[in-house]
Design a protein around this motif. Sequence first.
Motif, mmCIF file in Angstrom:
data_model
loop_
_atom_site.group_PDB
_atom_site.id
_atom_site.type_symbol
_atom_site.label_atom_id
_atom_site.label_comp_id
_atom_site.label_asym_id
_atom_site.label_seq_id
_atom_site.Cartn_x
_atom_site.Cartn_y
_atom_site.Cartn_z
ATOM 1 N N PRO A 123 0.818 -1.217 0.000
ATOM 2 C CA PRO A 123 0.000 0.000 0.000
ATOM 3 C C PRO A 123 0.849 1.263 0.000
ATOM 4 O O PRO A 123 2.042 1.237 0.326
ATOM 5 N N ALA A 124 0.226 2.352 -0.355
ATOM 6 C CA ALA A 124 0.930 3.635 -0.429
ATOM 7 C C ALA A 124 1.569 3.998 0.906
ATOM 8 O O ALA A 124 2.633 4.630 0.940
ATOM 9 N N ARG A 125 0.952 3.602 2.002
ATOM 10 C CA ARG A 125 1.507 3.967 3.306
ATOM 11 C C ARG A 125 2.872 3.321 3.544
ATOM 12 O O ARG A 125 3.709 3.869 4.264
ATOM 13 N N ALA A 126 3.113 2.134 2.934
ATOM 14 C CA ALA A 126 4.423 1.496 3.070
ATOM 15 C C ALA A 126 5.483 2.299 2.327
ATOM 16 O O ALA A 126 6.626 2.429 2.791
ATOM 17 N N PHE A 127 5.108 2.817 1.167
ATOM 18 C CA PHE A 127 6.022 3.663 0.392
ATOM 19 C C PHE A 127 6.319 4.955 1.151
ATOM 20 O O PHE A 127 7.473 5.395 1.228
ATOM 21 N N ARG A 133 11.474 7.511 6.626
ATOM 22 C CA ARG A 133 12.700 7.042 7.278
ATOM 23 C C ARG A 133 13.950 7.496 6.528
ATOM 24 O O ARG A 133 14.940 7.930 7.136
ATOM 25 N N LEU A 134 13.930 7.398 5.192
ATOM 26 C CA LEU A 134 15.108 7.778 4.420
ATOM 27 C C LEU A 134 15.330 9.285 4.447
ATOM 28 O O LEU A 134 16.467 9.755 4.561
ATOM 29 N N SER A 135 14.257 10.048 4.344
ATOM 30 C CA SER A 135 14.402 11.506 4.308
ATOM 31 C C SER A 135 14.970 12.057 5.603
ATOM 32 O O SER A 135 15.736 13.030 5.593
ATOM 33 N N ILE A 136 14.632 11.435 6.722
ATOM 34 C CA ILE A 136 15.181 11.881 7.998
ATOM 35 C C ILE A 136 16.699 11.758 8.007
ATOM 36 O O ILE A 136 17.408 12.607 8.572
ATOM 37 N N GLU A 137 17.218 10.727 7.357
ATOM 38 C CA GLU A 137 18.661 10.501 7.334
ATOM 39 C C GLU A 137 19.413 11.567 6.539
ATOM 40 O O GLU A 137 20.596 11.826 6.801
ATOM 41 N N PHE A 138 18.732 12.186 5.562
ATOM 42 C CA PHE A 138 19.412 13.144 4.690
ATOM 43 C C PHE A 138 18.692 14.496 4.647
ATOM 44 O O PHE A 138 18.860 15.263 3.703
ATOM 45 N N ALA A 139 17.922 14.777 5.679
ATOM 46 C CA ALA A 139 17.087 15.980 5.674
ATOM 47 C C ALA A 139 17.913 17.255 5.592
ATOM 48 O O ALA A 139 18.939 17.401 6.269
ATOM 49 N N ASN A 140 17.447 18.163 4.721
ATOM 50 C CA ASN A 140 17.943 19.536 4.634
ATOM 51 C C ASN A 140 19.421 19.634 4.294
ATOM 52 O O ASN A 140 20.096 20.592 4.658
ATOM 53 N N ASP A 141 19.903 18.655 3.578
ATOM 54 C CA ASP A 141 21.249 18.713 2.999
ATOM 55 C C ASP A 141 21.090 19.236 1.579
ATOM 56 O O ASP A 141 20.440 18.608 0.745
ATOM 57 N N ASP A 142 21.661 20.368 1.302
ATOM 58 C CA ASP A 142 21.494 21.022 -0.001
ATOM 59 C C ASP A 142 22.051 20.184 -1.141
ATOM 60 O O ASP A 142 21.705 20.390 -2.298
ATOM 61 N N ASP A 143 22.895 19.211 -0.826
ATOM 62 C CA ASP A 143 23.487 18.374 -1.865
ATOM 63 C C ASP A 143 22.654 17.132 -2.176
ATOM 64 O O ASP A 143 23.007 16.376 -3.086
ATOM 65 N N ILE A 144 21.574 16.904 -1.440
ATOM 66 C CA ILE A 144 20.807 15.668 -1.569
ATOM 67 C C ILE A 144 19.413 15.966 -2.119
ATOM 68 O O ILE A 144 18.665 16.778 -1.563
ATOM 69 N N ILE A 145 19.066 15.280 -3.210
ATOM 70 C CA ILE A 145 17.755 15.390 -3.845
ATOM 71 C C ILE A 145 17.068 14.041 -3.724
ATOM 72 O O ILE A 145 17.694 12.996 -3.875
ATOM 73 N N PHE A 146 15.770 14.066 -3.455
ATOM 74 C CA PHE A 146 15.008 12.831 -3.295
ATOM 75 C C PHE A 146 14.269 12.498 -4.595
ATOM 76 O O PHE A 146 13.324 13.189 -4.972
ATOM 77 N N GLY A 147 14.695 11.428 -5.280
ATOM 78 C CA GLY A 147 13.978 10.925 -6.438
ATOM 79 C C GLY A 147 13.013 9.846 -5.977
ATOM 80 O O GLY A 147 13.446 8.764 -5.581
ATOM 81 N N ALA A 169 4.080 14.121 1.507
ATOM 82 C CA ALA A 169 3.549 14.619 2.778
ATOM 83 C C ALA A 169 4.363 14.088 3.951
ATOM 84 O O ALA A 169 4.654 14.819 4.911
ATOM 85 N N GLY A 170 4.746 12.805 3.879
ATOM 86 C CA GLY A 170 5.555 12.233 4.945
ATOM 87 C C GLY A 170 6.930 12.868 5.038
ATOM 88 O O GLY A 170 7.426 13.147 6.136
ATOM 89 N N ILE A 171 7.548 13.101 3.890
ATOM 90 C CA ILE A 171 8.862 13.757 3.861
ATOM 91 C C ILE A 171 8.779 15.135 4.509
ATOM 92 O O ILE A 171 9.613 15.499 5.346
ATOM 93 N N ARG A 172 7.783 15.900 4.138
ATOM 94 C CA ARG A 172 7.648 17.254 4.683
ATOM 95 C C ARG A 172 7.272 17.243 6.160
ATOM 96 O O ARG A 172 7.742 18.095 6.939
ATOM 97 N N ALA A 173 6.431 16.288 6.561
ATOM 98 C CA ALA A 173 6.048 16.195 7.971
ATOM 99 C C ALA A 173 7.257 15.917 8.853
ATOM 100 O O ALA A 173 7.302 16.344 10.009
ATOM 101 N N GLY A 174 8.235 15.206 8.292
ATOM 102 C CA GLY A 174 9.456 14.932 9.032
ATOM 103 C C GLY A 174 10.427 16.093 9.076
ATOM 104 O O GLY A 174 11.477 16.003 9.706
#
Length: 340
Positions: A123-127, A133-147, A169-174
């Motif tokens: 389901p979408a919630r698993a994605f 989880r991944l975005s928290i590891e690399f949050a707000n690093d100007d060199d990192i883009i999330f594809g 929404a999950g990425i931004r909520a984090g």
Amino acid sequence: MLSILGGTLVLQSSAGAAGVCFHGVNISGAEYGVDTAGVYGTNYVYPSEKTVRYFAEKGMNIVRLPFRWERLQPVLGERLDTGELDLLRKAVELIRSYKMKVVLDPHNFGYYHKKRLGTADLPARAFADFWIRLSIEFANDDDIIFGLMNEPFDIHATDWLSAANQAIAGIRAGGARNLILVPGTHWSGASSWEQEFPVGVNGDVMGGVKDPGNNFAYEVHQYLDEDSSGTHDTCPKAKEAVEGLERFTQWLKRHDARGFLGEFGGSKDKACLAGLTAMVEAMESAPEQWLGWTYWAAGDWWPETEGNNIQPTASGDRPQLAAILEGIGTGERPSCSTLH
């Protein structure tokens, strides 16, 4: 740089600057292996310093880094694997040490093992959980883009849009403000963006992307061969590929949006080389719409005889490199930020 003006992501560059922000390459290898975790160094590999250095010295400023969702999150809904995350981090830091940005690319085509995104098994919630989880590891690093996902291909456009929006929404909520690249379904082809398929029409649906952070671009792919798959050594549809980029540029304009060409490539065939140059030129001429591109592909284990291979040979550069660099031009490049 990129900033917000009236709620819109805009490009700001110094006087005399021209062209798109990002020009780079996919470095393949960490996505190798199907439906198995595999052994690092035996079944899959992250980029070597030699390969990263080569492309940095050629003037590339971004690497799209494919990897497998299953390795990074062995159990859906649970924590990321510390060993695999460490390998990913080391690869990211290596690329960043050569002053290149990184697109994190779960190269899964809308699947986790044999489970298709948008079904009860995936389901979408698993994605969304994975990306939180991944975005928290690399949050707000100007060199990192999330594809968000490489080439989802048989999920209906409306289902894919819902999954993408939940992940965003999950990425931004984090708390992560990183630039997010959002593909369409049906392999996210540029030339087919407004065509109707059993899975729907990207051009009709994907305008519904919702990003609370207002910091995203649409990722498309485009090849020049007979079926736009990038698997043939001739490029009879080079002209159509360029025209497809131009049509997609117009779609971006109508939706006040930005685009990124995550994959394109061709062999050393003359028509392919000319087409590659023309594709880069088409994007360079529309920097208000295009953030940049990454060629497919290079990699330490990339097959020597694969037609699109841009990994250097023992005798030096491959001709595809000259073709894409020719399209860039010689003007001063803009200095771009991915955070705002």
